[in-house]
Design an enzyme around this catalytic site. Structure first.
Site, PDB file in Angstrom:
ATOM      1  N   GLY A 198       0.809  -1.219   0.000  1.00  0.00           N
ATOM      2  CA  GLY A 198       0.000   0.000   0.000  1.00  0.00           C
ATOM      3  C   GLY A 198       0.845   1.273   0.000  1.00  0.00           C
ATOM      4  N   HIS A 218      -1.777  -7.647   2.271  1.00  0.00           N
ATOM      5  CA  HIS A 218      -1.768  -8.214   3.639  1.00  0.00           C
ATOM      6  C   HIS A 218      -2.930  -7.754   4.511  1.00  0.00           C
ATOM      7  CE1 HIS A 218       0.218  -4.962   6.222  1.00  0.00           C
ATOM      8  NE2 HIS A 218       0.359  -4.465   5.005  1.00  0.00           N
ATOM      9  N   CYS A 245       4.568   5.095  18.404  1.00  0.00           N
ATOM     10  CA  CYS A 245       5.224   5.082  19.706  1.00  0.00           C
ATOM     11  C   CYS A 245       6.604   5.696  19.520  1.00  0.00           C
ATOM     12  CB  CYS A 245       5.334   3.638  20.190  1.00  0.00           C
ATOM     13  SG  CYS A 245       5.980   3.496  21.831  1.00  0.00           S
TER      14      CYS A 245
HETATM   15  C1  LIG Z   1      -5.111   3.250   4.704  1.00  0.00           C
HETATM   16  C2  LIG Z   1      -3.755   2.646   4.560  1.00  0.00           C
HETATM   17  N1  LIG Z   1      -2.965   3.062   3.552  1.00  0.00           N
HETATM   18  C3  LIG Z   1      -1.754   2.539   3.351  1.00  0.00           C
HETATM   19  C4  LIG Z   1      -1.238   1.563   4.181  1.00  0.00           C
HETATM   20  C5  LIG Z   1       0.124   1.012   3.925  1.00  0.00           C
HETATM   21  O1  LIG Z   1       0.038  -0.293   3.384  1.00  0.00           O
HETATM   22  P1  LIG Z   1       1.281  -1.297   3.476  1.00  0.00           P
HETATM   23  O2  LIG Z   1       1.365  -1.747   4.895  1.00  0.00           O
HETATM   24  O3  LIG Z   1       0.924  -2.402   2.543  1.00  0.00           O
HETATM   25  O4  LIG Z   1       2.485  -0.548   3.032  1.00  0.00           O
HETATM   26  C6  LIG Z   1      -2.018   1.113   5.255  1.00  0.00           C
HETATM   27  C7  LIG Z   1      -1.485   0.115   6.197  1.00  0.00           C
HETATM   28  O5  LIG Z   1      -1.847   0.084   7.359  1.00  0.00           O
HETATM   29  C8  LIG Z   1      -3.314   1.654   5.447  1.00  0.00           C
HETATM   30  O6  LIG Z   1      -4.089   1.266   6.445  1.00  0.00           O
END
Ligand SMILES: Cc1ncc(COP(=O)(O)O)c(C=O)c1O
Length: 383
Positions: free
Chosen positions: A71, A201, A327
């Site tokens: 993401g 994931h 954190c």
């Molecule tokens: C809304 C959102 N965007 C982007 C990401 C990032 O995705 P990745 O963990 O696959 O890099 C996350 C991950 O928690 C997310 O919740």
């Protein structure tokens, strides 16, 4: 001691069928999808078969998908890939104050590169107002990036209205759909969206693989240079097993979307009802939008205590939940999402995110609510 995982918004367990498919690819295939020999051709078939299946689930053309490392990379490729096409002209980007850091920190970097960025405010439920967006648009706005569903509080944004407005003004629209995948049906061709980020994931697929949907005709500049993979939009040998696993996870998620939604809604209801019974409605508050929300994320504040104390006590009971905040040097930073929602100080300082999915049961939700009741009682007696 029981071990309960209520942090599915952070990452999800890999579905056994996904693991099986990945194992088959990892042990049976070792060609490079760019090689011309039989091993390479087999690898290419695996990658294109996965691409075809994911595209079919998302309602887009296979060539409109760029596989990425997740993401974060999809968000970065979307933002920097569109901004790079401005060829030194600069310009204006609109996003929101509640985006994931993958978008917020990318926007901060774009500001350093000379772009102007507007961070739209949200209401106390975490939703933007269309009027604020309308007023923020300027003649040089070239990109709008708004998340579909928030990862901390689960609030859904009015994506169709935003997209319609973006179209009217000829502005490219990017949506971070990482948290909604598998919870909300998505048809890329029907939504007024130009780019959409996904991550494997979050839907019981492997970590480190994702995709960016790029509508045909949208000029996206590459950010990784090298081979000709992904139609020159993202160079590098494909993560073949990861992509095959992602496709399997997508297939399972698409086939069970209604079932999953009903299950998550039930878990949510059981959890909140039991919490009310054992902790008392006056002792907690649910953060987020009561109407437009992702069923698998429930963010709750317990104003009598604080996030850290509660998370530690839950962890001692074997229950894994999250704060949603980073954190830093041993102390929890207040979440930028809750801050943008302008909640009161005691609500900000005591928020915990519970997120559920595959494997969780109503009994587990009841158990968690009971434990919270006990923990709150114990903390109260201490004071
Ligand atoms: C809304 C959102 N965007 C982007 C990401 C990032 O995705 P990745 O963990 O696959 O890099 C996350 C991950 O928690 C997310 O919740």
């Amino acid at each position: 001691m029981k071990h309960l995982y209520l942090d599915h918004a952070a990452s999800t367990p890999v579905h056994p069928e996904v693991a099986k498919v990945m194992m088959e690819v990892m042990t049976g295939q070792y060609g490079n999808a760019s090689s011309v020999h039989a091993f390479g051709r087999a690898a290419k078939r695996t990658v294109s078969g996965a691409r075809d299946r994911i595209a079919a689930s998302l309602g887009c053309l296979p060539d409109e998908l760029v596989f990425t490392g997740g993401g974060t990379e999809s968000d970065n490729l979307a933002l920097f890939g569109i901004a790079a096409g401005r060829a030194g002209q600069g310009g204006h980007i609109i996003t929101t104050a509640v985006e994931h850091h993958a978008v917020l920190h990318a926007c901060e970097e774009l500001e350093c590169q000379g772009f102007r960025v507007t961070y739209l405010p949200v209401d106390s439920h975490g939703r933007i107002r269309i009027q604020d967006l309308e007023e923020a648009i300027t003649p040089d706005t070239f990109l709008i990036s708004v998340m579909y569903g928030n990862n901390e509080v689960g609030t859904l944004q009015p994506i169709e209205e935003i997209g319609t407005l973006a179209r009217e003004h000829g502005i490219v629209f990017h949506v971070d759909a990482v948290q909604v995948l598998g919870s909300v049906p998505i048809s890329c061709k029907e939504l007024p969206v130009d780019l959409m980020s996904f991550s494997s994931h979050k839907i019981n697929g492997p970590q480190g693989v994702g995709a960016l949907y790029v509508r045909k005709g949208v000029a996206l500049q590459p950010r990784a240079f090298g081979g000709l993979q992904e139609k020159k939009r993202r160079a590098g040998t494909e993560n073949m097993a990861g992509i095959a696993g992602f496709a399997k996870a997508m297939e399972i998620a698409a086939a069970s979307i209604e079932e999953r939604r009903a299950h998550d809604l039930e878990l949510r209801k059981v959890f909140l009802d039991r919490l009310e019974a054992c902790a008392g409605a006056a002792h907690f508050v649910v953060n987020g939008d009561p109407e437009h929300f992702l069923p698998h994320i429930v963010n709750i504040s317990f104003p009598e205590t604080d996030t850290e104390t509660l998370l530690m006590n839950l962890d001692m009971e074997g229950i894994a939940a999250a704060s949603g905040s980073a954190c830093t040097s041993g102390s929890l930073e207040i979440s930028h999402v809750l801050q943008a929602m302008k909640l009161s100080e005691d609500v900000l300082r005591s928020a915990v995110r519970f997120s559920f999915g595959l494997g969780n049961t109503t009994e587990e939700m009841e158990y968690t609510a009971d434990k919270i009741g006990t923990i709150l009682g114990r903390l109260r007696n201490r004071h």
